[in-house]
Design a protein around this motif. Structure first.
Motif, PDB file in Angstrom:
ATOM      1  N   ASP A 127      12.110  -7.908 -18.036  1.00  0.00           N
ATOM      2  CA  ASP A 127      12.598  -8.044 -19.405  1.00  0.00           C
ATOM      3  C   ASP A 127      13.287  -9.408 -19.467  1.00  0.00           C
ATOM      4  OD1 ASP A 127      13.990  -8.037 -21.808  1.00  0.00           O
ATOM      5  OD2 ASP A 127      14.485  -5.925 -21.698  1.00  0.00           O
ATOM      6  N   ASN A 128      12.566 -10.382 -19.968  1.00  0.00           N
ATOM      7  CA  ASN A 128      13.115 -11.742 -19.973  1.00  0.00           C
ATOM      8  C   ASN A 128      14.331 -11.865 -20.880  1.00  0.00           C
ATOM      9  OD1 ASN A 128      11.205 -12.704 -18.140  1.00  0.00           O
ATOM     10  ND2 ASN A 128       9.742 -13.208 -19.761  1.00  0.00           N
ATOM     11  N   ALA A 129      14.371 -11.089 -21.930  1.00  0.00           N
ATOM     12  CA  ALA A 129      15.529 -11.147 -22.832  1.00  0.00           C
ATOM     13  C   ALA A 129      16.798 -10.699 -22.116  1.00  0.00           C
ATOM     14  CB  ALA A 129      15.273 -10.282 -24.057  1.00  0.00           C
ATOM     15  N   GLN A 130      16.645  -9.768 -21.175  1.00  0.00           N
ATOM     16  CA  GLN A 130      17.786  -9.278 -20.395  1.00  0.00           C
ATOM     17  C   GLN A 130      17.938 -10.022 -19.078  1.00  0.00           C
ATOM     18  OE1 GLN A 130      19.943  -7.007 -21.549  1.00  0.00           O
ATOM     19  NE2 GLN A 130      18.759  -6.994 -23.461  1.00  0.00           N
ATOM     20  N   ASN A 131      16.994 -10.948 -18.815  1.00  0.00           N
ATOM     21  CA  ASN A 131      17.013 -11.705 -17.557  1.00  0.00           C
ATOM     22  C   ASN A 131      17.038 -10.773 -16.358  1.00  0.00           C
ATOM     23  OD1 ASN A 131      16.668 -14.381 -16.772  1.00  0.00           O
ATOM     24  ND2 ASN A 131      18.842 -14.686 -16.327  1.00  0.00           N
ATOM     25  N   THR A 132      16.216  -9.730 -16.445  1.00  0.00           N
ATOM     26  CA  THR A 132      16.241  -8.653 -15.457  1.00  0.00           C
ATOM     27  C   THR A 132      14.814  -8.253 -15.071  1.00  0.00           C
ATOM     28  OG1 THR A 132      18.326  -7.798 -16.363  1.00  0.00           O
ATOM     29  CG2 THR A 132      17.024  -6.293 -15.010  1.00  0.00           C
ATOM     30  N   VAL A 133      14.665  -7.941 -13.806  1.00  0.00           N
ATOM     31  CA  VAL A 133      13.426  -7.342 -13.305  1.00  0.00           C
ATOM     32  C   VAL A 133      13.766  -5.949 -12.787  1.00  0.00           C
ATOM     33  CG1 VAL A 133      11.676  -7.461 -11.480  1.00  0.00           C
ATOM     34  CG2 VAL A 133      12.248  -9.504 -12.807  1.00  0.00           C
ATOM     35  N   TYR A 134      12.878  -5.013 -13.051  1.00  0.00           N
ATOM     36  CA  TYR A 134      13.103  -3.624 -12.679  1.00  0.00           C
ATOM     37  C   TYR A 134      12.087  -3.158 -11.646  1.00  0.00           C
ATOM     38  CZ  TYR A 134      15.704  -3.737 -17.074  1.00  0.00           C
ATOM     39  OH  TYR A 134      16.576  -4.063 -18.074  1.00  0.00           O
ATOM     40  N   LEU A 135      12.473  -2.147 -10.893  1.00  0.00           N
ATOM     41  CA  LEU A 135      11.548  -1.452 -10.008  1.00  0.00           C
ATOM     42  C   LEU A 135      11.740   0.037 -10.257  1.00  0.00           C
ATOM     43  CD1 LEU A 135       9.409  -1.857  -7.773  1.00  0.00           C
ATOM     44  CD2 LEU A 135      11.239  -1.352  -6.123  1.00  0.00           C
ATOM     45  N   GLN A 136      10.772   0.630 -10.948  1.00  0.00           N
ATOM     46  CA  GLN A 136      10.788   2.068 -11.176  1.00  0.00           C
ATOM     47  C   GLN A 136      10.146   2.729  -9.977  1.00  0.00           C
ATOM     48  OE1 GLN A 136      12.066   3.940 -13.799  1.00  0.00           O
ATOM     49  NE2 GLN A 136      11.548   5.701 -12.520  1.00  0.00           N
ATOM     50  N   MET A 137      10.895   3.623  -9.340  1.00  0.00           N
ATOM     51  CA  MET A 137      10.420   4.275  -8.125  1.00  0.00           C
ATOM     52  C   MET A 137      10.328   5.772  -8.378  1.00  0.00           C
ATOM     53  SD  MET A 137      12.579   2.153  -5.238  1.00  0.00           S
ATOM     54  CE  MET A 137      14.106   2.986  -5.606  1.00  0.00           C
ATOM     55  N   ASN A 138       9.122   6.283  -8.334  1.00  0.00           N
ATOM     56  CA  ASN A 138       8.880   7.718  -8.545  1.00  0.00           C
ATOM     57  C   ASN A 138       8.337   8.354  -7.270  1.00  0.00           C
ATOM     58  OD1 ASN A 138       9.564   7.367 -11.284  1.00  0.00           O
ATOM     59  ND2 ASN A 138       7.444   6.914 -11.831  1.00  0.00           N
ATOM     60  N   ASP A 152       0.829  -1.219   0.000  1.00  0.00           N
ATOM     61  CA  ASP A 152       0.000   0.000   0.000  1.00  0.00           C
ATOM     62  C   ASP A 152       0.859   1.264   0.000  1.00  0.00           C
ATOM     63  OD1 ASP A 152      -2.676  -1.317   2.127  1.00  0.00           O
ATOM     64  OD2 ASP A 152      -2.325  -1.473  -0.041  1.00  0.00           O
ATOM     65  N   ALA A 153       1.995   1.198   0.682  1.00  0.00           N
ATOM     66  CA  ALA A 153       2.838   2.386   0.831  1.00  0.00           C
ATOM     67  C   ALA A 153       3.462   2.850  -0.481  1.00  0.00           C
ATOM     68  CB  ALA A 153       3.944   2.106   1.847  1.00  0.00           C
ATOM     69  N   VAL A 154       3.501   1.969  -1.487  1.00  0.00           N
ATOM     70  CA  VAL A 154       4.165   2.337  -2.740  1.00  0.00           C
ATOM     71  C   VAL A 154       3.223   2.334  -3.940  1.00  0.00           C
ATOM     72  CG1 VAL A 154       6.315   1.366  -1.819  1.00  0.00           C
ATOM     73  CG2 VAL A 154       4.935   0.015  -3.407  1.00  0.00           C
ATOM     74  N   LYS A 155       1.985   1.944  -3.740  1.00  0.00           N
ATOM     75  CA  LYS A 155       1.035   1.909  -4.855  1.00  0.00           C
ATOM     76  C   LYS A 155       0.908   3.280  -5.505  1.00  0.00           C
ATOM     77  CE  LYS A 155      -1.975  -1.924  -3.526  1.00  0.00           C
ATOM     78  NZ  LYS A 155      -3.279  -2.324  -2.938  1.00  0.00           N
ATOM     79  N   GLY A 156       0.942   3.265  -6.815  1.00  0.00           N
ATOM     80  CA  GLY A 156       0.823   4.519  -7.554  1.00  0.00           C
ATOM     81  C   GLY A 156       2.144   5.245  -7.739  1.00  0.00           C
ATOM     82  N   ARG A 157       3.184   4.797  -7.041  1.00  0.00           N
ATOM     83  CA  ARG A 157       4.498   5.440  -7.160  1.00  0.00           C
ATOM     84  C   ARG A 157       5.550   4.498  -7.748  1.00  0.00           C
ATOM     85  NH1 ARG A 157       7.181   6.929  -2.716  1.00  0.00           N
ATOM     86  NH2 ARG A 157       6.255   5.361  -1.347  1.00  0.00           N
ATOM     87  N   PHE A 158       5.453   3.227  -7.441  1.00  0.00           N
ATOM     88  CA  PHE A 158       6.441   2.232  -7.893  1.00  0.00           C
ATOM     89  C   PHE A 158       5.813   1.351  -8.959  1.00  0.00           C
ATOM     90  CE2 PHE A 158       9.184   1.867  -3.761  1.00  0.00           C
ATOM     91  CZ  PHE A 158       9.315   3.244  -3.742  1.00  0.00           C
ATOM     92  N   THR A 159       6.644   0.916  -9.905  1.00  0.00           N
ATOM     93  CA  THR A 159       6.191   0.000 -10.954  1.00  0.00           C
ATOM     94  C   THR A 159       7.233  -1.088 -11.149  1.00  0.00           C
ATOM     95  OG1 THR A 159       5.056   1.812 -12.104  1.00  0.00           O
ATOM     96  CG2 THR A 159       5.440  -0.221 -13.339  1.00  0.00           C
TER      97      THR A 159
END
Length: 132
Positions: free
Chosen positions: A73-84, A62-69
């Motif tokens: 990217d499976n081709a890069q074997n990477t997961v991202y966390l965009q934090m705004n 709940d604390a990050v909803k609407g701000r974090f995404t």
């Protein structure tokens, strides 16, 4: 060798943005749910976000909803966390973890259970500091 390596942390002013990366080696993230967790000094580790393996469905605290995404990217074997719109209370060490059923297990049984079972791959963390 199986590894998860987080990167992208740093010092940012309140209201700023960062993008964290979780790079896997030694296995394919495509078949794993991947979660981001954080731990502030003197506090327990808490779940931040998770992306499932089956359908890329996502969970957010709940604390990050609407701000974090969270995204992958499976081709890069990477997961991202965009934090705004970062806040001082987002200051913590951020960890990623992978497990085929991580999202569902975290929802049902919590972070302590995930840590105690030792069935997930964990990275070593990246520091995020938000100055007010």
């Amino acid at each position: 060798q199986v590894r998860l390596v987080e990167s992208g942390g740093g010092l940012v002013q309140s209201g700023g943005s960062l993008r964290l990366s979780c790079l896997a080696s030694g296995f394919s993230l495509e078949y794993y749910a991947v979660g981001w967790f954080r731990q502030a000094p003197g506090k327990e580790r808490e779940a931040v976000s998770c992306i499932s393996a089956r359908d890329d469905s996502t969970d957010y605290a709940d604390a990050v909803k609407g701000r974090f995404t969270i995204s992958r990217d499976n081709a890069q074997n990477t997961v991202y966390l965009q934090m705004n719109s970062l806040k001082s209370e987002d200051t913590a060490v951020y960890y990623c973890a992978a497990n085929p059923e991580l999202c569902a297990t975290t929802r049902a049984l919590g972070v302590r259970f995930i840590q105690s079972r030792g069935e997930s791959y964990w990275g070593r963390g990246t520091q995020v500091t938000v100055s007010s």
